[in-house]
Design an enzyme around this catalytic site. Structure first.
Site, PDB file in Angstrom:
ATOM      1  CD  GLU A 197      -2.934  -1.031   0.081  1.00  0.00           C
ATOM      2  OE1 GLU A 197      -2.486  -1.172  -1.071  1.00  0.00           O
ATOM      3  OE2 GLU A 197      -4.133  -0.843   0.318  1.00  0.00           O
ATOM      4  CB  THR A 201      -5.200   5.520  -3.807  1.00  0.00           C
ATOM      5  OG1 THR A 201      -6.131   4.516  -4.208  1.00  0.00           O
ATOM      6  CG2 THR A 201      -5.339   5.756  -2.314  1.00  0.00           C
TER       7      THR A 201
HETATM    8  N1  HSE Z   1      -8.418   4.644   3.048  1.00  0.00           N
HETATM    9  C1  HSE Z   1      -7.813   4.747   1.752  1.00  0.00           C
HETATM   10  C2  HSE Z   1      -8.276   6.029   1.089  1.00  0.00           C
HETATM   11  C3  HSE Z   1      -8.229   3.553   0.929  1.00  0.00           C
HETATM   12  O1  HSE Z   1      -9.472   6.286   1.122  1.00  0.00           O
HETATM   13  O2  HSE Z   1      -7.437   6.769   0.579  1.00  0.00           O
HETATM   14  C4  HSE Z   1      -7.677   3.551  -0.448  1.00  0.00           C
HETATM   15  O3  HSE Z   1      -8.212   2.431  -1.124  1.00  0.00           O
END
Ligand code: HSE
Length: 316
Positions: A137, A189
């Site tokens: 991530e 993201t």
């Molecule tokens: N919590 C993260 C975001 C998840 O919303 O940026 C990304 O999939």
């Protein structure tokens, strides 16, 4: 130290489920695994040191271990294995489209470490695997968040109370159906995080705390009305929803069709809605489709359920 007598030099198949992070109000702390879509992988423990990654999908993702989310997760795992004279070969078939908001990178890194650990005779705990998968991530989004990798590994709905130190709470929930619509645009993201405000007002924070606590309590108590009232995000959704075509209309029509509520899946562009039963979830899907058909946005939809198992391993 890993007991070499228990290493399994063989190939296994892995199914790594998609995940819906945030579950509306729980930015970076809540997430759930869903049964569709899921990535397919094959992983082999080999007597050659090193990691070899192949992709058999259309996405042209990097295959150098240091540049691949599954690769960096495995490297983090190998770094804690002590002296090693073995390696892994992975073949990845991504079904979860990158940039969909459905935890595509998490499925790769979580699937890889769960599969690899199985071949190491489950030497590491599931919490260790979450720690390793978070490296994926970090590579994908710039931040070590765990709200996709944790439900992908553990299944169900999970709360990340803290990532440093890692503190995971598994949340029981009543039966629910999940409708997902994925407009065919890509939202990275990292970009969707960049646009967020860095500060929130106390008034908004209080509202958000109420909703998160209400949502978690609603899941524990199987109280659909409380779940429904708590599916509200006053901090992230108002900013991110502008990136998603017809977001407000889809939400409004889905709730009018009987959905308990919903919002952006992860960082988008997918939108998800929770419903008590399958008929409602399918009606919600139809409402969503009608809107995108009318304005000419290409999409995929899924009507599915919460995946309580997490990454699944099959012997070949
Ligand atoms: N919590 C993260 C975001 C998840 O919303 O940026 C990304 O999939």
């Amino acid at each position: 130290m890993i007991n070499k007598a228990f290493l399994q030099y063989k190939t296994i198949k892995i199914l790594a489920p998609a995940t819906v992070a945030n579950i509306v109000c729980g930015f970076d702390i809540l997430g759930m695994a869903i049964n569709k879509p899921a990535d397919e992988m094959q992983i082999t423990l080999t007597k050659n040191a090193g990691i070899v990654i192949k992709h058999i999908d259309e996405y042209n993702l990097p295959t150098k271990p240091e540049e691949n989310v599954a690769g960096v997760a495995l490297l983090a795992m190998l770094a804690e294995c002590g002296e090693i004279d073995f390696g892994f070969e992975i073949i990845i078939n991504k079904i979860i489209k990158p940039g969909s908001g459905l935890g595509s990178s998490a499925a790769s890194s979580a699937g890889a470490v769960v599969g690899a650990n199985y071949l190491l005779n489950n030497y590491f705990s599931k919490h260790d695997l979450v720690r390793f998968a978070m490296h994926g991530e970090k590579l994908a989004t710039g931040v070590k968040h765990a709200d996709n990798v944790t439900p992908c590994i553990l299944g169900g709905i999970t709360l990340i109370r803290s990532i440093q130190p890692l503190d995971i709470v598994e949340i029981p929930a009543p039966s629910m159906f999940v409708t997902v619509i994925h407009p065919q645009i890509e939202v990275k993201t990292a970009d969707a995080r960049q646009i967020l405000r860095k500060e929130v007002s106390l008034k908004d924070a209080i509202k958000q705390w109420g909703n998160i606590a209400g949502l978690v309590a609603g899941f524990f108590k199987s109280d659909y009305d409380l779940i429904s009232r708590s599916l509200e995000d006053v901090i992230v959704e108002p900013v991110r929803s502008i990136l998603i075509p017809a977001f407000d209309l889809i939400k409004k029509k889905s709730i009018a069709a009987g959905a308990l509520g919903g919002g952006i899946s992860g960082s988008g562009p997918s939108i998800f809605m929770l419903s008590k039963d399958e008929v409602t979830a399918k009606n919600v899907e139809q409402e969503m489709k009608n809107i995108y058909d009318k304005i000419g946005v290409a999409y995929y939809t899924h009507v599915t359920t919460i995946n309580n198992e997490g990454v699944k391993i099959e012997e070949v």
